[in-house]
Motif scaffolding. Structure first.
Motif, PDB file in Angstrom:
ATOM      1  N   ALA A 125       1.055  -1.252  -0.053  1.00  0.00           N
ATOM      2  CA  ALA A 125      -0.300  -0.257  -0.255  1.00  0.00           C
ATOM      3  C   ALA A 125       0.396   1.195   0.104  1.00  0.00           C
ATOM      4  CB  ALA A 125      -0.726  -0.226   1.404  1.00  0.00           C
ATOM      5  N   GLU A 126       2.110   0.942   0.599  1.00  0.00           N
ATOM      6  CA  GLU A 126       2.833   2.149   0.687  1.00  0.00           C
ATOM      7  C   GLU A 126       3.655   2.643  -0.932  1.00  0.00           C
ATOM      8  OE1 GLU A 126       7.282   3.334   3.267  1.00  0.00           O
ATOM      9  OE2 GLU A 126       5.602   2.904   4.889  1.00  0.00           O
ATOM     10  N   ALA A 127       4.017   1.948  -1.468  1.00  0.00           N
ATOM     11  CA  ALA A 127       4.647   2.034  -2.079  1.00  0.00           C
ATOM     12  C   ALA A 127       3.787   2.071  -3.878  1.00  0.00           C
ATOM     13  CB  ALA A 127       4.918   0.290  -2.822  1.00  0.00           C
ATOM     14  N   HIS A 128       2.561   2.324  -3.416  1.00  0.00           N
ATOM     15  CA  HIS A 128       1.714   2.191  -4.885  1.00  0.00           C
ATOM     16  C   HIS A 128       0.645   3.131  -4.181  1.00  0.00           C
ATOM     17  CE1 HIS A 128      -2.142   2.514  -6.868  1.00  0.00           C
ATOM     18  NE2 HIS A 128      -2.948   2.662  -6.136  1.00  0.00           N
ATOM     19  N   GLU A 129       1.274   3.716  -2.914  1.00  0.00           N
ATOM     20  CA  GLU A 129       0.324   5.232  -2.663  1.00  0.00           C
ATOM     21  C   GLU A 129       2.635   6.381  -3.299  1.00  0.00           C
ATOM     22  OE1 GLU A 129       0.715   8.329   2.116  1.00  0.00           O
ATOM     23  OE2 GLU A 129       0.353   5.961   1.142  1.00  0.00           O
ATOM     24  N   ASP A 130       3.356   5.500  -3.115  1.00  0.00           N
ATOM     25  CA  ASP A 130       4.387   6.551  -3.346  1.00  0.00           C
ATOM     26  C   ASP A 130       4.457   6.778  -4.917  1.00  0.00           C
ATOM     27  OD1 ASP A 130       5.836   7.238  -0.746  1.00  0.00           O
ATOM     28  OD2 ASP A 130       7.263   5.292  -1.071  1.00  0.00           O
ATOM     29  N   ARG A 131       4.273   5.795  -5.860  1.00  0.00           N
ATOM     30  CA  ARG A 131       3.946   6.001  -7.363  1.00  0.00           C
ATOM     31  C   ARG A 131       2.902   6.662  -7.785  1.00  0.00           C
ATOM     32  NH1 ARG A 131       4.495  -0.137  -6.482  1.00  0.00           N
ATOM     33  NH2 ARG A 131       2.515  -0.087  -6.842  1.00  0.00           N
ATOM     34  N   SER A 132       1.773   6.734  -6.744  1.00  0.00           N
ATOM     35  CA  SER A 132       1.041   7.663  -7.112  1.00  0.00           C
ATOM     36  C   SER A 132       1.541   9.349  -6.934  1.00  0.00           C
ATOM     37  CB  SER A 132      -0.714   7.518  -6.417  1.00  0.00           C
ATOM     38  OG  SER A 132      -0.813   6.205  -6.716  1.00  0.00           O
ATOM     39  N   LEU A 133       1.980   9.791  -5.262  1.00  0.00           N
ATOM     40  CA  LEU A 133       2.290  10.507  -5.600  1.00  0.00           C
ATOM     41  C   LEU A 133       3.111  11.244  -6.499  1.00  0.00           C
ATOM     42  CD1 LEU A 133       3.317  10.474  -1.731  1.00  0.00           C
ATOM     43  CD2 LEU A 133       1.077  11.581  -2.653  1.00  0.00           C
ATOM     44  N   ARG A 134       4.442  10.042  -6.920  1.00  0.00           N
ATOM     45  CA  ARG A 134       5.730  10.586  -7.887  1.00  0.00           C
ATOM     46  C   ARG A 134       4.741  10.838  -8.897  1.00  0.00           C
ATOM     47  NH1 ARG A 134      10.845   7.337  -8.355  1.00  0.00           N
ATOM     48  NH2 ARG A 134      11.757   8.940  -9.617  1.00  0.00           N
ATOM     49  N   ARG A 152      13.541  21.726  -9.576  1.00  0.00           N
ATOM     50  CA  ARG A 152      13.568  21.935  -8.349  1.00  0.00           C
ATOM     51  C   ARG A 152      12.685  21.147  -7.384  1.00  0.00           C
ATOM     52  NH1 ARG A 152      17.640  25.582 -10.087  1.00  0.00           N
ATOM     53  NH2 ARG A 152      19.435  24.797 -10.231  1.00  0.00           N
ATOM     54  N   ILE A 153      11.306  22.085  -7.778  1.00  0.00           N
ATOM     55  CA  ILE A 153      10.044  21.693  -6.886  1.00  0.00           C
ATOM     56  C   ILE A 153       9.914  20.981  -7.047  1.00  0.00           C
ATOM     57  CG2 ILE A 153       8.188  22.128  -6.795  1.00  0.00           C
ATOM     58  CD1 ILE A 153       8.511  24.736  -8.313  1.00  0.00           C
ATOM     59  N   TYR A 154      10.304  19.668  -8.601  1.00  0.00           N
ATOM     60  CA  TYR A 154       9.883  18.328  -8.380  1.00  0.00           C
ATOM     61  C   TYR A 154      11.078  17.749  -7.320  1.00  0.00           C
ATOM     62  CZ  TYR A 154      10.006  13.170  -9.684  1.00  0.00           C
ATOM     63  OH  TYR A 154       9.362  11.767 -10.125  1.00  0.00           O
ATOM     64  N   VAL A 155      12.240  17.638  -8.072  1.00  0.00           N
ATOM     65  CA  VAL A 155      13.294  17.371  -6.361  1.00  0.00           C
ATOM     66  C   VAL A 155      13.190  17.369  -5.423  1.00  0.00           C
ATOM     67  CG1 VAL A 155      15.382  17.017  -6.336  1.00  0.00           C
ATOM     68  CG2 VAL A 155      15.106  17.315  -8.803  1.00  0.00           C
ATOM     69  N   THR A 156      12.358  18.169  -4.562  1.00  0.00           N
ATOM     70  CA  THR A 156      12.043  18.584  -3.404  1.00  0.00           C
ATOM     71  C   THR A 156      10.707  17.464  -3.093  1.00  0.00           C
ATOM     72  OG1 THR A 156      10.723  19.779  -3.645  1.00  0.00           O
ATOM     73  CG2 THR A 156      12.579  20.787  -3.446  1.00  0.00           C
ATOM     74  N   GLN A 157      10.667  17.332  -3.767  1.00  0.00           N
ATOM     75  CA  GLN A 157       9.489  15.945  -3.487  1.00  0.00           C
ATOM     76  C   GLN A 157       9.160  14.009  -3.773  1.00  0.00           C
ATOM     77  OE1 GLN A 157       6.222  17.220  -6.510  1.00  0.00           O
ATOM     78  NE2 GLN A 157       5.842  18.920  -5.045  1.00  0.00           N
ATOM     79  N   VAL A 158      11.364  14.266  -4.477  1.00  0.00           N
ATOM     80  CA  VAL A 158      10.733  12.856  -4.594  1.00  0.00           C
ATOM     81  C   VAL A 158      11.306  12.597  -3.151  1.00  0.00           C
ATOM     82  CG1 VAL A 158      12.978  11.142  -5.919  1.00  0.00           C
ATOM     83  CG2 VAL A 158      11.479  12.956  -7.079  1.00  0.00           C
ATOM     84  N   ARG A 159      11.070  10.920  -2.721  1.00  0.00           N
ATOM     85  CA  ARG A 159      11.540  10.357  -1.402  1.00  0.00           C
ATOM     86  C   ARG A 159      12.898   9.556  -1.514  1.00  0.00           C
ATOM     87  NH1 ARG A 159       6.159   8.537   0.966  1.00  0.00           N
ATOM     88  NH2 ARG A 159       5.104  10.055   1.157  1.00  0.00           N
ATOM     89  N   ASP A 160      13.233   9.109  -2.934  1.00  0.00           N
ATOM     90  CA  ASP A 160      14.087   7.897  -3.237  1.00  0.00           C
ATOM     91  C   ASP A 160      14.979   8.777  -3.411  1.00  0.00           C
ATOM     92  OD1 ASP A 160      16.083   5.953  -4.145  1.00  0.00           O
ATOM     93  OD2 ASP A 160      14.907   5.756  -6.305  1.00  0.00           O
ATOM     94  N   ARG A 161      16.159   8.762  -2.339  1.00  0.00           N
ATOM     95  CA  ARG A 161      17.932   9.768  -2.343  1.00  0.00           C
ATOM     96  C   ARG A 161      18.336   9.559  -3.909  1.00  0.00           C
ATOM     97  NH1 ARG A 161      22.591   8.687   1.262  1.00  0.00           N
ATOM     98  NH2 ARG A 161      23.841  11.102   0.386  1.00  0.00           N
ATOM     99  N   SER A 202      14.159   3.917 -13.517  1.00  0.00           N
ATOM    100  CA  SER A 202      13.483   4.026 -12.819  1.00  0.00           C
ATOM    101  C   SER A 202      12.082   4.772 -12.067  1.00  0.00           C
ATOM    102  CB  SER A 202      14.423   4.346 -11.616  1.00  0.00           C
ATOM    103  OG  SER A 202      15.221   5.780 -11.174  1.00  0.00           O
ATOM    104  N   SER A 203      12.259   6.160 -12.890  1.00  0.00           N
ATOM    105  CA  SER A 203      11.274   7.236 -12.871  1.00  0.00           C
ATOM    106  C   SER A 203      10.598   6.440 -12.993  1.00  0.00           C
ATOM    107  CB  SER A 203      11.474   8.384 -13.253  1.00  0.00           C
ATOM    108  OG  SER A 203      12.883   9.157 -13.153  1.00  0.00           O
ATOM    109  N   PRO A 204       8.421   6.738 -12.309  1.00  0.00           N
ATOM    110  CA  PRO A 204       7.532   6.934 -13.525  1.00  0.00           C
ATOM    111  C   PRO A 204       6.987   7.319 -14.445  1.00  0.00           C
ATOM    112  CG  PRO A 204       7.386   8.459 -10.950  1.00  0.00           C
ATOM    113  CD  PRO A 204       8.548   7.791 -11.519  1.00  0.00           C
TER     114      PRO A 204
END
Length: 157
Positions: A34-43, A81-90, A140-142
Protein backbone atom coordinates in the motif's frame (compact mmCIF):
# COMPACT_ATOMS: atom_id res chain seq x y z
CA UNK A 1 1.44 -37.81 31.90
CA UNK A 2 2.34 -34.34 33.10
CA UNK A 3 5.27 -34.29 30.69
CA UNK A 4 2.99 -35.11 27.76
CA UNK A 5 0.56 -32.36 28.80
CA UNK A 6 3.39 -29.81 29.07
CA UNK A 7 4.79 -30.93 25.71
CA UNK A 8 1.37 -30.63 24.06
CA UNK A 9 0.85 -27.20 25.61
CA UNK A 10 4.24 -26.03 24.32
CA UNK A 11 3.41 -27.40 20.87
CA UNK A 12 0.11 -25.47 20.84
CA UNK A 13 1.89 -22.29 21.98
CA UNK A 14 4.57 -22.72 19.29
CA UNK A 15 1.90 -23.33 16.65
CA UNK A 16 -0.02 -20.20 17.70
CA UNK A 17 3.16 -18.11 17.77
CA UNK A 18 4.05 -19.32 14.28
CA UNK A 19 0.57 -18.48 13.04
CA UNK A 20 0.80 -15.00 14.54
CA UNK A 21 4.20 -14.50 12.91
CA UNK A 22 2.76 -15.47 9.52
CA UNK A 23 -0.21 -13.13 10.00
CA UNK A 24 2.13 -10.32 11.03
CA UNK A 25 4.30 -10.87 7.95
CA UNK A 26 1.27 -10.84 5.65
CA UNK A 27 0.03 -7.63 7.27
CA UNK A 28 3.48 -6.04 6.87
CA UNK A 29 3.60 -7.05 3.20
CA UNK A 30 0.18 -5.49 2.63
CA UNK A 31 1.29 -2.30 4.36
CA UNK A 32 4.47 -2.19 2.24
CA UNK A 33 2.46 -2.73 -0.95
CA UNK A 34 0.00 0.00 0.00
CA UNK A 35 2.85 2.37 0.82
CA UNK A 36 4.61 1.59 -2.48
CA UNK A 37 1.36 2.24 -4.38
CA UNK A 38 0.90 5.54 -2.55
CA UNK A 39 4.52 6.52 -3.33
CA UNK A 40 4.00 5.72 -7.03
CA UNK A 41 0.78 7.73 -7.07
CA UNK A 42 2.48 10.70 -5.42
CA UNK A 43 5.44 10.56 -7.83
CA UNK A 44 3.10 10.26 -10.82
CA UNK A 45 1.22 13.34 -9.64
CA UNK A 46 4.48 15.22 -9.01
CA UNK A 47 5.71 14.34 -12.51
CA UNK A 48 2.49 15.59 -14.06
CA UNK A 49 2.82 18.83 -12.08
CA UNK A 50 6.43 19.16 -13.33
CA UNK A 51 5.26 18.70 -16.90
CA UNK A 52 2.57 21.36 -16.41
CA UNK A 53 5.15 23.80 -15.03
CA UNK A 54 7.51 23.10 -17.93
CA UNK A 55 4.72 23.55 -20.46
CA UNK A 56 4.16 27.09 -19.19
CA UNK A 57 7.78 27.96 -20.01
CA UNK A 58 9.55 28.75 -23.24
CA UNK A 59 11.78 25.84 -24.25
CA UNK A 60 15.46 26.83 -24.47
CA UNK A 61 15.62 25.69 -28.09
CA UNK A 62 12.92 28.19 -29.05
CA UNK A 63 15.06 31.15 -28.01
CA UNK A 64 17.14 33.29 -30.36
CA UNK A 65 20.13 34.33 -28.25
CA UNK A 66 22.49 32.72 -25.74
CA UNK A 67 21.21 35.00 -22.95
CA UNK A 68 17.60 34.06 -23.65
CA UNK A 69 18.53 30.37 -23.80
CA UNK A 70 20.36 30.65 -20.46
CA UNK A 71 17.29 32.26 -18.92
CA UNK A 72 15.03 29.53 -20.34
CA UNK A 73 17.33 26.81 -18.96
CA UNK A 74 17.32 28.45 -15.52
CA UNK A 75 13.52 28.75 -15.60
CA UNK A 76 13.19 25.04 -16.39
CA UNK A 77 15.70 24.23 -13.65
CA UNK A 78 13.58 26.12 -11.14
CA UNK A 79 10.57 24.04 -12.17
CA UNK A 80 12.58 20.82 -11.87
CA UNK A 81 13.90 21.72 -8.41
CA UNK A 82 10.34 21.79 -7.09
CA UNK A 83 9.93 18.21 -8.31
CA UNK A 84 13.27 17.12 -6.82
CA UNK A 85 12.20 18.27 -3.36
CA UNK A 86 9.24 15.88 -3.60
CA UNK A 87 11.24 12.79 -4.58
CA UNK A 88 11.65 10.53 -1.54
CA UNK A 89 14.04 8.06 -3.17
CA UNK A 90 17.47 9.50 -2.42
CA UNK A 91 19.16 7.86 -5.40
CA UNK A 92 16.54 9.19 -7.83
CA UNK A 93 16.69 12.65 -6.25
CA UNK A 94 20.49 12.64 -6.62
CA UNK A 95 20.13 11.77 -10.32
CA UNK A 96 17.66 14.59 -10.88
CA UNK A 97 20.02 16.97 -9.05
CA UNK A 98 22.92 15.89 -11.28
CA UNK A 99 20.81 16.64 -14.34
CA UNK A 100 19.84 20.08 -13.00
CA UNK A 101 23.48 20.80 -12.06
CA UNK A 102 24.63 19.93 -15.60
CA UNK A 103 21.97 22.25 -16.98
CA UNK A 104 23.12 25.00 -14.59
CA UNK A 105 26.68 24.62 -15.90
CA UNK A 106 25.30 24.85 -19.42
CA UNK A 107 23.41 28.07 -18.58
CA UNK A 108 26.63 29.53 -17.17
CA UNK A 109 28.40 28.54 -20.39
CA UNK A 110 25.69 30.29 -22.38
CA UNK A 111 26.24 33.45 -20.32
CA UNK A 112 29.96 33.27 -21.09
CA UNK A 113 29.20 32.63 -24.76
CA UNK A 114 27.21 35.85 -24.94
CA UNK A 115 30.25 37.79 -23.70
CA UNK A 116 33.18 35.99 -25.31
CA UNK A 117 31.70 34.13 -28.26
CA UNK A 118 33.10 30.87 -26.86
CA UNK A 119 30.48 28.23 -27.67
CA UNK A 120 28.64 26.57 -24.80
CA UNK A 121 27.98 22.85 -24.82
CA UNK A 122 25.63 20.79 -22.72
CA UNK A 123 27.46 17.83 -21.21
CA UNK A 124 24.97 15.21 -20.09
CA UNK A 125 25.86 13.72 -16.69
CA UNK A 126 26.96 10.08 -16.56
CA UNK A 127 26.98 7.43 -13.86
CA UNK A 128 30.21 5.92 -12.56
CA UNK A 129 29.99 3.14 -15.15
CA UNK A 130 29.42 5.55 -18.05
CA UNK A 131 25.66 5.29 -18.51
CA UNK A 132 23.66 8.47 -19.01
CA UNK A 133 21.99 9.67 -15.80
CA UNK A 134 18.89 10.53 -17.84
CA UNK A 135 18.65 6.89 -19.00
CA UNK A 136 18.90 5.66 -15.42
CA UNK A 137 16.23 8.15 -14.36
CA UNK A 138 13.97 7.01 -17.20
CA UNK A 139 14.23 3.44 -15.92
CA UNK A 140 13.60 4.30 -12.27
CA UNK A 141 11.11 7.16 -12.61
CA UNK A 142 7.36 6.86 -13.15
CA UNK A 143 6.08 6.75 -16.72
CA UNK A 144 4.61 10.23 -16.20
CA UNK A 145 8.16 11.60 -15.91
CA UNK A 146 9.20 10.47 -19.40
CA UNK A 147 8.23 13.73 -21.14
CA UNK A 148 9.75 16.13 -18.62
CA UNK A 149 12.87 14.00 -18.44
CA UNK A 150 13.36 14.04 -22.23
CA UNK A 151 12.89 17.80 -22.23
CA UNK A 152 15.33 18.41 -19.38
CA UNK A 153 17.93 16.01 -20.80
CA UNK A 154 18.13 17.98 -24.06
CA UNK A 155 18.25 21.71 -23.26
CA UNK A 156 19.20 22.57 -26.84
CA UNK A 157 15.84 21.45 -28.19
Amino acid sequence: MAGISVGAALLVIAFCAGGLAVLSTVADLRDDAAEAHEDRSLRDAACLELEQRLNRLTPPGATTSPQARATAVRDENAAARIYVTQVRDRRAADGWRELVDARTAYAEGLDAQAKSRTPAFFVAPRTGDGRAVADELARSSPEACAGPLRRLAAPDL
